[in-house]
Design a protein around this motif. Structure first.
Motif, short mmCIF file in Angstrom:
data_model
loop_
_atom_site.label_atom_id
_atom_site.label_comp_id
_atom_site.label_asym_id
_atom_site.label_seq_id
_atom_site.Cartn_x
_atom_site.Cartn_y
_atom_site.Cartn_z
N UNK A 148 0.96 -1.23 0.01
CA UNK A 148 0.08 -0.14 -0.06
C UNK A 148 0.50 1.22 -0.02
N UNK A 149 0.44 1.92 -1.04
CA UNK A 149 1.22 2.98 -1.74
C UNK A 149 0.67 4.78 -0.71
N UNK A 150 1.14 5.55 -0.82
CA UNK A 150 0.13 6.87 -1.21
C UNK A 150 0.64 7.51 -1.53
N UNK A 151 0.17 8.64 -2.28
CA UNK A 151 0.59 9.32 -2.81
C UNK A 151 -0.22 10.88 -3.32
N UNK A 152 0.45 12.37 -3.45
CA UNK A 152 -0.02 13.79 -2.92
C UNK A 152 -1.97 14.03 -3.59
N UNK A 153 -2.54 14.12 -3.73
CA UNK A 153 -4.03 14.39 -4.48
C UNK A 153 -4.12 15.03 -5.58
N UNK A 154 -4.18 14.49 -6.65
CA UNK A 154 -3.86 14.73 -8.66
C UNK A 154 -4.96 14.97 -8.66
N UNK A 155 -5.60 15.69 -9.50
CA UNK A 155 -6.98 15.92 -10.22
C UNK A 155 -6.83 15.31 -11.26
N UNK A 156 -5.76 14.86 -11.82
CA UNK A 156 -5.78 14.58 -13.26
C UNK A 156 -5.89 12.56 -13.22
N UNK A 157 -5.14 11.98 -11.83
CA UNK A 157 -5.33 10.98 -11.66
C UNK A 157 -6.98 10.44 -11.07
N UNK A 158 -7.45 11.80 -10.61
CA UNK A 158 -8.28 11.15 -9.20
C UNK A 158 -9.48 11.56 -10.55
N UNK A 159 -9.79 11.86 -11.86
CA UNK A 159 -10.10 12.17 -12.48
C UNK A 159 -10.91 10.62 -13.77
N UNK A 160 -9.45 10.03 -14.30
CA UNK A 160 -9.11 9.02 -14.46
C UNK A 160 -9.77 7.95 -14.25
N UNK A 161 -9.81 7.52 -13.06
CA UNK A 161 -10.41 6.62 -11.21
C UNK A 161 -11.78 7.67 -11.78
N UNK A 162 -12.04 8.12 -11.28
CA UNK A 162 -13.73 9.01 -11.48
C UNK A 162 -14.40 8.19 -12.89
N UNK A 163 -13.86 8.97 -13.58
CA UNK A 163 -14.95 8.72 -15.83
C UNK A 163 -14.24 6.80 -15.53
N UNK A 164 -13.73 6.03 -15.45
CA UNK A 164 -13.68 4.83 -15.28
C UNK A 164 -14.79 4.30 -14.39
#
Length: 412
Positions: free
Chosen positions: A147-163
């Protein structure tokens, strides 16, 4: 920059994933393990517990070889199949308390671990690293992501949400009432976008899985040395991880329970505590602190609040300000005589998600003399300690989500 790449996962078929997925082997009681092995022939537990077939405890290299055999049988029986293209895997968990975790399963670089682009906040035990490295080298796969964590990222968040608006490849609920979802990301433009966003991050952080990370790094070093044609692109150069944004991470505390007062009477113990803490008797009603540098203590049927005296303890770095370190340096080591937090059998750790009532019960039934509770570590504290190259005391954090084994498998 952090190198995060897609990979061809070996995965259970859609109709069997709920039967295959398993918690970590150590989390089952003997009775639970026996029940699952007896009643579910598809459980991943059959792979990691190959001796069940022979009604025999098997360990060492012999066990590792049998684990590989069971794994190959699952592939031969088409319980597991491998994706034909490298993918990222969007993974979502909704737990019984309706907490939601969203992230991406991917392969991360062992070289990033070496160069501290994957940052650590816990010490590991060398012999455990070597044991698991030898296990990985024999079986040839990794079935539980770090389990890794990274700073919140809008681009990755949008890709996840769309998927996640598409039909999930997997959707199943466990007997723990956690619901799991998985989506494949295989479009080249999305793969590139995700990889580019992670490349823009100077580093990511291990949230849970320090020993698995360290063992994967040792495997990489072994294989690199043994391979005269090493290119840096071989599968052993990477290990499987579940990367989630910092805002999705849930951190709970670990309470401490100690079996005795190190030869002190209750009164003598309280007098020694008084030099470092302001002590208030809270009676029999459960008490939990709500601020840093404050602790709850349960002793002889009563709760106490302990407030650190600022003049009695010096903080010179980020680790000094961590509550688990403060408790160790002011009470556990100097008063109760506990020097080795990993191996002293006088101390036990109980995750704070179960609350101080369980701590109280453990003292009341005579198993322990005293218990200590605290507030959870903050993500910023964890990151700062990792950035400073320092290490927390063991069992400083109980982190969620807790992942299942056997849902995605990385071969090397």
């Amino acid at each position: 920059m952090a190198k995060i790449i897609p990979f061809k996962a070996v995965r259970p078929t859609r109709d069997k994933v709920n039967l295959v997925a398993a918690r970590s082997y150590q989390s089952y009681t003997k009775e639970q393990l026996e029940s699952r092995l007896r009643d579910n022939p598809f459980s991943f537990l059959h792979i990691v517990n190959p001796g069940y077939r022979f009604d025999k405890e098997i360990s060492g290299i012999e066990r590792y070889s049998l684990v590989k055999n069971r794994y190959l049988e699952f592939k031969e029986d088409a319980i597991f199949v491998q994706d034909s293209k490298p993918c990222y895997y969007v993974y979502k968990i909704v737990d019984r308390e309706n907490q939601e975790f969203n992230g991406i399963i991917a392969a991360v670089s062992a070289l990033d671990y070496e160069n501290n682009r994957i940052r650590k906040h816990e010490d590991t035990i060398a012999y455990k690293e070597i044991i698991f490295k030898d296990y990985l080298k024999t079986v040839g796969f990794n079935a539980e992501p770090v389990l890794l964590t990274y700073p919140d990222n809008t681009v990755i968040k949008n890709i996840i949400s769309k998927k996640q608006k598409e039909r999930a490849e997997y959707e199943f609920t466990t007997t723990y009432r956690d619901t799991h979802y998985l989506w494949k990301v295989e479009k080249p433009e999305l793969l590139k976008a995700i990889e580019t966003e992670f490349e823009s991050m100077s580093h990511v952080y291990i949230a849970d899985g320090h020993h698995r990370s360290a063992s994967s790094y040792l495997l990489y070093k072994d294989c690199k040395t043994e391979n005269k044609n090493h290119s840096g692109q071989e599968p052993y150069n990477f290990f499987m991880s579940y990367l989630i944004p910092e805002s999705d991470l849930r951190i709970h505390e670990f309470n401490r329970l100690v079996k005795d007062l190190n030869g002190l009477t209750k009164e003598a113990f309280l007098i020694q505590l008084d030099t470092v803490y302001r002590i208030e008797n809270r009676g029999s009603i459960p008490y939990k602190p709500n601020q840093k540098h404050q602790f709850s203590m349960y002793l002889d049927g009563e709760f106490y609040s302990l407030h650190l005296r600022k003049t009695a303890y010096k903080m010179t770095n980020s680790l000094d300000g961590l509550d688990t370190q403060i408790l160790f340096k002011t009470i556990l080591e100097p008063i109760l005589g506990i020097v080795d937090l990993r191996n002293d059998n006088r101390i036990m750790y109980m995750n704070g998600k179960n609350d101080v009532v369980n701590m109280k019960s453990s003292v009341d039934n005579g198993d322990f003399a005293v218990g200590f509770g605290m507030v959870p570590v903050k993500i910023d504290e964890m990151k700062q300690i990792a950035d400073d190259g320092l290490k927390m005391p063991p069992k400083s954090t109980f982190i969620e989500p807790k992942l299942r084994s056997g849902i995605t498998i990385y071969e090397f």
